[in-house]
Design a protein around this motif. Structure first.
Motif, PDB file in Angstrom:
ATOM      1  N   SER A  15       1.291   3.020   9.570  1.00  0.00           N
ATOM      2  CA  SER A  15       0.001   3.130   8.888  1.00  0.00           C
ATOM      3  C   SER A  15      -0.273   4.593   8.589  1.00  0.00           C
ATOM      4  O   SER A  15      -0.073   5.448   9.437  1.00  0.00           O
ATOM      5  CB  SER A  15      -1.116   2.581   9.772  1.00  0.00           C
ATOM      6  OG  SER A  15      -0.957   1.202   9.950  1.00  0.00           O
ATOM      7  N   GLY A  16      -0.703   4.855   7.361  1.00  0.00           N
ATOM      8  CA  GLY A  16      -0.996   6.221   6.962  1.00  0.00           C
ATOM      9  C   GLY A  16       0.177   6.926   6.300  1.00  0.00           C
ATOM     10  O   GLY A  16       0.034   8.050   5.830  1.00  0.00           O
ATOM     11  N   GLY A  18       1.441   6.210   3.548  1.00  0.00           N
ATOM     12  CA  GLY A  18       1.220   6.241   2.102  1.00  0.00           C
ATOM     13  C   GLY A  18       1.985   5.188   1.333  1.00  0.00           C
ATOM     14  O   GLY A  18       2.247   5.360   0.143  1.00  0.00           O
ATOM     15  N   SER A  21      -0.009   3.916  -1.719  1.00  0.00           N
ATOM     16  CA  SER A  21      -0.067   4.945  -2.767  1.00  0.00           C
ATOM     17  C   SER A  21       1.267   5.047  -3.496  1.00  0.00           C
ATOM     18  O   SER A  21       1.317   5.146  -4.726  1.00  0.00           O
ATOM     19  CB  SER A  21      -0.434   6.300  -2.168  1.00  0.00           C
ATOM     20  OG  SER A  21      -1.730   6.264  -1.614  1.00  0.00           O
ATOM     21  N   VAL A 125      -0.179  14.362   9.302  1.00  0.00           N
ATOM     22  CA  VAL A 125      -0.516  13.728   8.019  1.00  0.00           C
ATOM     23  C   VAL A 125      -0.970  12.286   8.260  1.00  0.00           C
ATOM     24  O   VAL A 125      -1.955  11.832   7.677  1.00  0.00           O
ATOM     25  CB  VAL A 125       0.682  13.797   7.049  1.00  0.00           C
ATOM     26  CG1 VAL A 125       0.461  12.911   5.830  1.00  0.00           C
ATOM     27  CG2 VAL A 125       0.934  15.235   6.615  1.00  0.00           C
ATOM     28  N   LEU A 126      -0.257  11.565   9.121  1.00  0.00           N
ATOM     29  CA  LEU A 126      -0.647  10.184   9.435  1.00  0.00           C
ATOM     30  C   LEU A 126      -2.071  10.141   9.976  1.00  0.00           C
ATOM     31  O   LEU A 126      -2.897   9.331   9.532  1.00  0.00           O
ATOM     32  CB  LEU A 126       0.311   9.565  10.457  1.00  0.00           C
ATOM     33  CG  LEU A 126       1.746   9.320  10.022  1.00  0.00           C
ATOM     34  CD1 LEU A 126       2.572   8.804  11.199  1.00  0.00           C
ATOM     35  CD2 LEU A 126       1.818   8.364   8.858  1.00  0.00           C
ATOM     36  N   ARG A 129      -4.700  10.889   7.265  1.00  0.00           N
ATOM     37  CA  ARG A 129      -4.852   9.776   6.305  1.00  0.00           C
ATOM     38  C   ARG A 129      -5.598   8.609   6.928  1.00  0.00           C
ATOM     39  O   ARG A 129      -6.442   7.994   6.278  1.00  0.00           O
ATOM     40  CB  ARG A 129      -3.480   9.334   5.798  1.00  0.00           C
ATOM     41  CG  ARG A 129      -2.867  10.322   4.842  1.00  0.00           C
ATOM     42  CD  ARG A 129      -1.492   9.862   4.409  1.00  0.00           C
ATOM     43  NE  ARG A 129      -0.876  10.823   3.513  1.00  0.00           N
ATOM     44  CZ  ARG A 129       0.423  10.860   3.251  1.00  0.00           C
ATOM     45  NH1 ARG A 129       1.247   9.972   3.822  1.00  0.00           N
ATOM     46  NH2 ARG A 129       0.911  11.760   2.429  1.00  0.00           N
ATOM     47  N   ARG A 132      -9.222   9.540   7.047  1.00  0.00           N
ATOM     48  CA  ARG A 132      -9.805   9.596   5.706  1.00  0.00           C
ATOM     49  C   ARG A 132     -10.090   8.193   5.153  1.00  0.00           C
ATOM     50  O   ARG A 132     -11.107   7.978   4.514  1.00  0.00           O
ATOM     51  CB  ARG A 132      -8.880  10.367   4.773  1.00  0.00           C
ATOM     52  CG  ARG A 132      -9.494  10.728   3.440  1.00  0.00           C
ATOM     53  CD  ARG A 132      -8.660  11.713   2.621  1.00  0.00           C
ATOM     54  NE  ARG A 132      -7.223  11.458   2.576  1.00  0.00           N
ATOM     55  CZ  ARG A 132      -6.300  12.241   3.140  1.00  0.00           C
ATOM     56  NH1 ARG A 132      -6.637  13.329   3.790  1.00  0.00           N
ATOM     57  NH2 ARG A 132      -5.024  11.948   3.040  1.00  0.00           N
ATOM     58  N   ARG A 133      -9.201   7.245   5.415  1.00  0.00           N
ATOM     59  CA  ARG A 133      -9.426   5.913   4.852  1.00  0.00           C
ATOM     60  C   ARG A 133     -10.544   5.174   5.575  1.00  0.00           C
ATOM     61  O   ARG A 133     -11.121   4.251   5.017  1.00  0.00           O
ATOM     62  CB  ARG A 133      -8.138   5.109   4.789  1.00  0.00           C
ATOM     63  CG  ARG A 133      -7.660   4.527   6.082  1.00  0.00           C
ATOM     64  CD  ARG A 133      -6.370   3.766   5.878  1.00  0.00           C
ATOM     65  NE  ARG A 133      -5.930   3.154   7.108  1.00  0.00           N
ATOM     66  CZ  ARG A 133      -4.766   2.619   7.299  1.00  0.00           C
ATOM     67  NH1 ARG A 133      -3.883   2.603   6.315  1.00  0.00           N
ATOM     68  NH2 ARG A 133      -4.446   2.074   8.448  1.00  0.00           N
ATOM     69  N   ASN A 164       6.962  11.152   3.167  1.00  0.00           N
ATOM     70  CA  ASN A 164       5.811  11.236   2.275  1.00  0.00           C
ATOM     71  C   ASN A 164       4.741  12.143   2.878  1.00  0.00           C
ATOM     72  O   ASN A 164       3.554  11.856   2.805  1.00  0.00           O
ATOM     73  CB  ASN A 164       5.248   9.839   1.984  1.00  0.00           C
ATOM     74  CG  ASN A 164       4.214   9.855   0.882  1.00  0.00           C
ATOM     75  OD1 ASN A 164       4.226  10.716   0.015  1.00  0.00           O
ATOM     76  ND2 ASN A 164       3.307   8.900   0.920  1.00  0.00           N
ATOM     77  N   SER A 165       5.163  13.255   3.472  1.00  0.00           N
ATOM     78  CA  SER A 165       4.209  14.218   4.029  1.00  0.00           C
ATOM     79  C   SER A 165       3.687  15.176   2.961  1.00  0.00           C
ATOM     80  O   SER A 165       2.658  15.818   3.165  1.00  0.00           O
ATOM     81  CB  SER A 165       4.877  15.060   5.128  1.00  0.00           C
ATOM     82  OG  SER A 165       5.306  14.247   6.187  1.00  0.00           O
TER      83      SER A 165
END
Length: 186
Positions: A15-16, A18, A21, A125-126, A129, A132-133, A164-165
């Motif tokens: 999760s996170g 991306g 996206s 990053v995870l 994200r 943020r969501r 995907n960082s």
């Protein structure tokens, strides 16, 4: 792989990472050339996510009626992929699925020519994200970040790993290349 047999492209990751996206990025560029399977999930749809929201009762009814080709449970939610993917694969289509790392061995058993794409990102990053969501509270986010399911696939499994960082476009181009690579025989 016979000419009439399609290829399943099974996208997975924490999760996170991306995944949604990246799938949106790819869909904008090759959506007519590939079939993107919908996920059925027992939670409301949130921004940037492409799934069909079901109640637990609706999910159970669909499961009992055999309308899922794949299904799994994670952190109290139920996920399913519809049986339409079997018809698409039989017609020689490439089919992209947003799947689960824990369910990957079962997917490989059912679809032996699967091309796996593992999306990951740095822990920082995870975490950013997920926050943020705003889909989960802090306890749920911690549980998601703590999950480290082993990716237990046979050595012969075709797996592409994408970090995907950074920029979405960079990882998106890598995913496009992996989908293009899926046409090559196993």
């Amino acid at each position: 792989m016979s000419a009439a047999q399609g290829r399943l492209i099974y996208v997975m990751g924490p999760s996170g990472a991306g995944k949604d996206s990246l799938l949106g990025f790819v869909r904008e560029r090759i959506g007519s050339q590939v079939m993107f399977a919908h996920r059925y999930i027992t939670r409301p749809v949130s921004e940037g996510e492409n799934h069909v929201a079901l109640t637990h009762d609706e999910f159970a009814a669909r499961l009992a009626n055999g309308v899922f080709s794949m299904h799994w449970e994670s952190l109290g939610l139920h996920y399913g992929i519809g049986v339409e993917i079997d018809a698409w694969l039989a017609r020689g289509q490439r089919v992209v699925v947003n799947g689960s790392r824990q369910h990957a061995p079962a997917a490989l058993e059912r679809y032996p020519h699967t091309q796996f794409v593992h999306i990951h990102a740095s822990p920082a990053v995870l975490a950013a994200r997920l926050e943020r969501r705003g889909r989960e509270d802090s306890r749920q986010m911690e549980a998601r970040l703590a999950r480290r399911p082993a990716l237990a696939l046979p050595e012969a499994a075709r797996v592409t790993t994408i970090d995907n960082s950074g920029l979405l476009a960079d990882a998106g181009q890598q995913l496009l290349a992996a989908i293009d690579q899926s046409l090559k025989p196993a």
